[in-house]
Design a protein around this motif. Structure first.
Motif, PDB file in Angstrom:
ATOM      1  N   SER A 200       0.818  -1.215   0.000  1.00  0.00           N
ATOM      2  CA  SER A 200       0.000   0.000   0.000  1.00  0.00           C
ATOM      3  C   SER A 200       0.851   1.263   0.000  1.00  0.00           C
ATOM      4  O   SER A 200       0.326   2.367  -0.150  1.00  0.00           O
ATOM      5  CB  SER A 200      -0.932   0.018   1.218  1.00  0.00           C
ATOM      6  N   HIS A 201       2.159   1.102   0.160  1.00  0.00           N
ATOM      7  CA  HIS A 201       3.067   2.247   0.239  1.00  0.00           C
ATOM      8  C   HIS A 201       4.040   2.246  -0.945  1.00  0.00           C
ATOM      9  O   HIS A 201       5.083   2.894  -0.909  1.00  0.00           O
ATOM     10  CB  HIS A 201       3.848   2.169   1.554  1.00  0.00           C
ATOM     11  N   ALA A 202       3.697   1.513  -1.986  1.00  0.00           N
ATOM     12  CA  ALA A 202       4.623   1.306  -3.104  1.00  0.00           C
ATOM     13  C   ALA A 202       5.056   2.627  -3.733  1.00  0.00           C
ATOM     14  O   ALA A 202       4.280   3.584  -3.825  1.00  0.00           O
ATOM     15  CB  ALA A 202       3.976   0.422  -4.149  1.00  0.00           C
ATOM     16  N   ARG A 203       6.307   2.642  -4.177  1.00  0.00           N
ATOM     17  CA  ARG A 203       6.869   3.827  -4.816  1.00  0.00           C
ATOM     18  C   ARG A 203       6.699   3.758  -6.321  1.00  0.00           C
ATOM     19  O   ARG A 203       6.595   2.679  -6.913  1.00  0.00           O
ATOM     20  CB  ARG A 203       8.362   3.917  -4.516  1.00  0.00           C
ATOM     21  N   LEU A 204       6.730   4.914  -6.953  1.00  0.00           N
ATOM     22  CA  LEU A 204       6.837   4.964  -8.401  1.00  0.00           C
ATOM     23  C   LEU A 204       8.180   4.381  -8.823  1.00  0.00           C
ATOM     24  O   LEU A 204       9.183   4.528  -8.122  1.00  0.00           O
ATOM     25  CB  LEU A 204       6.735   6.397  -8.907  1.00  0.00           C
ATOM     26  N   ALA A 205       8.194   3.755  -9.997  1.00  0.00           N
ATOM     27  CA  ALA A 205       9.455   3.209 -10.507  1.00  0.00           C
ATOM     28  C   ALA A 205      10.501   4.310 -10.673  1.00  0.00           C
ATOM     29  O   ALA A 205      11.685   4.094 -10.391  1.00  0.00           O
ATOM     30  CB  ALA A 205       9.210   2.498 -11.838  1.00  0.00           C
ATOM     31  N   GLN A 206      10.064   5.497 -11.086  1.00  0.00           N
ATOM     32  CA  GLN A 206      11.016   6.601 -11.277  1.00  0.00           C
ATOM     33  C   GLN A 206      11.703   6.978  -9.957  1.00  0.00           C
ATOM     34  O   GLN A 206      12.890   7.299  -9.940  1.00  0.00           O
ATOM     35  CB  GLN A 206      10.303   7.833 -11.838  1.00  0.00           C
ATOM     36  N   GLN A 207      10.943   6.934  -8.880  1.00  0.00           N
ATOM     37  CA  GLN A 207      11.515   7.256  -7.574  1.00  0.00           C
ATOM     38  C   GLN A 207      12.541   6.211  -7.162  1.00  0.00           C
ATOM     39  O   GLN A 207      13.650   6.538  -6.727  1.00  0.00           O
ATOM     40  CB  GLN A 207      10.409   7.341  -6.526  1.00  0.00           C
TER      41      GLN A 207
END
Length: 217
Positions: A200-207
């Motif tokens: 539920s706290h997943a980051r964007l791939a770019q980040q």
């Protein structure tokens, strides 16, 4: 008098979260400061989009995220009559890992990294606020205690992460140098991604790609 709700609202406007709260550490927080609050970014896209649109990101100077964090947290600290502390301060360096464990809101995971009930293994600290009032947050439970399969233990392709043996940094970097490491470089650490509490706290791939590029230089 400022309240916990006021603080959460001010941080939320910058897509930041209270990850933990504990009594002020007198070594780093002079009187009359009472509480020490560990701050991290929200999951999802909003925080990353805010940071990458900021003057610090756009000016091309080094360390844009650290500079953004200091501008924002210094401002919030001043608003609430407190002070901000950062992992890069020192020596002596603030003991964020000890503070996290002492708070009762973060724990050492089976792979050694800190884990949080909501953020999972995506825990990261932008800084801490020492404040002149008591900050209270709801109690939480270590998510690893109810995680029967513990997929984080088998997610790393080179078994670089272990609570018992520590972090094999050399093995991690060697893997990232190989074609097989491209996924970790572009999407982030597989162990962190595998944690059920992290979803539920997943980051964007770019980040993740940006942070991995700073780590693997």
């Amino acid at each position: 008098m400022a309240t916990t709700a006021d603080l959460i609202s001010a941080l939320g406007a910058e897509h930041l979260l209270v990850l933990a709260a504990l009594p002020a550490d007198p070594e780093f927080c002079p009187a009359p400061l009472q509480s020490l609050v560990l701050i991290g970014p929200e999951g999802g896209a909003a925080w990353w989009e805010l940071v990458t649109a900021s003057p610090e990101w756009q000016d091309g100077a080094p360390d844009p995220i650290d500079r953004w964090s200091k501008r924002i947290l210094d401002g919030i600290a001043a608003r609430f009559g407190g002070m901000a502390l950062y992992p890069s301060d020192g020596p002596p360096y603030p003991p964020f890992f000890r503070w996290a464990q002492d708070s009762g809101a973060l724990w050492q995971s089976p792979v050694g990294m800190l884990v949080h009930a909501d953020a999972g293994l995506w825990v990261s600290f932008r800084g801490a606020l020492a404040l002149p009032f008591t900050v209270t947050i709801p109690a939480t439970t270590n998510p690893c205690l109810s995680c029967a399969e513990q997929p984080c233990l088998s997610a790393c392709p080179v078994a670089a992460l272990s609570k018992a043996k520590g972090y094999d940094i050399a093995a991690c970097h060697a893997h990232l140098d190989r074609p097989a490491g491209a996924d970790c470089l572009s999407e982030g650490c597989r162990a962190r991604r595998a944690c059920p509490a992290s979803q539920s706290h997943a980051r964007l791939a770019q980040q993740s790609a940006y942070h991995m590029s700073r780590f693997h230089t």
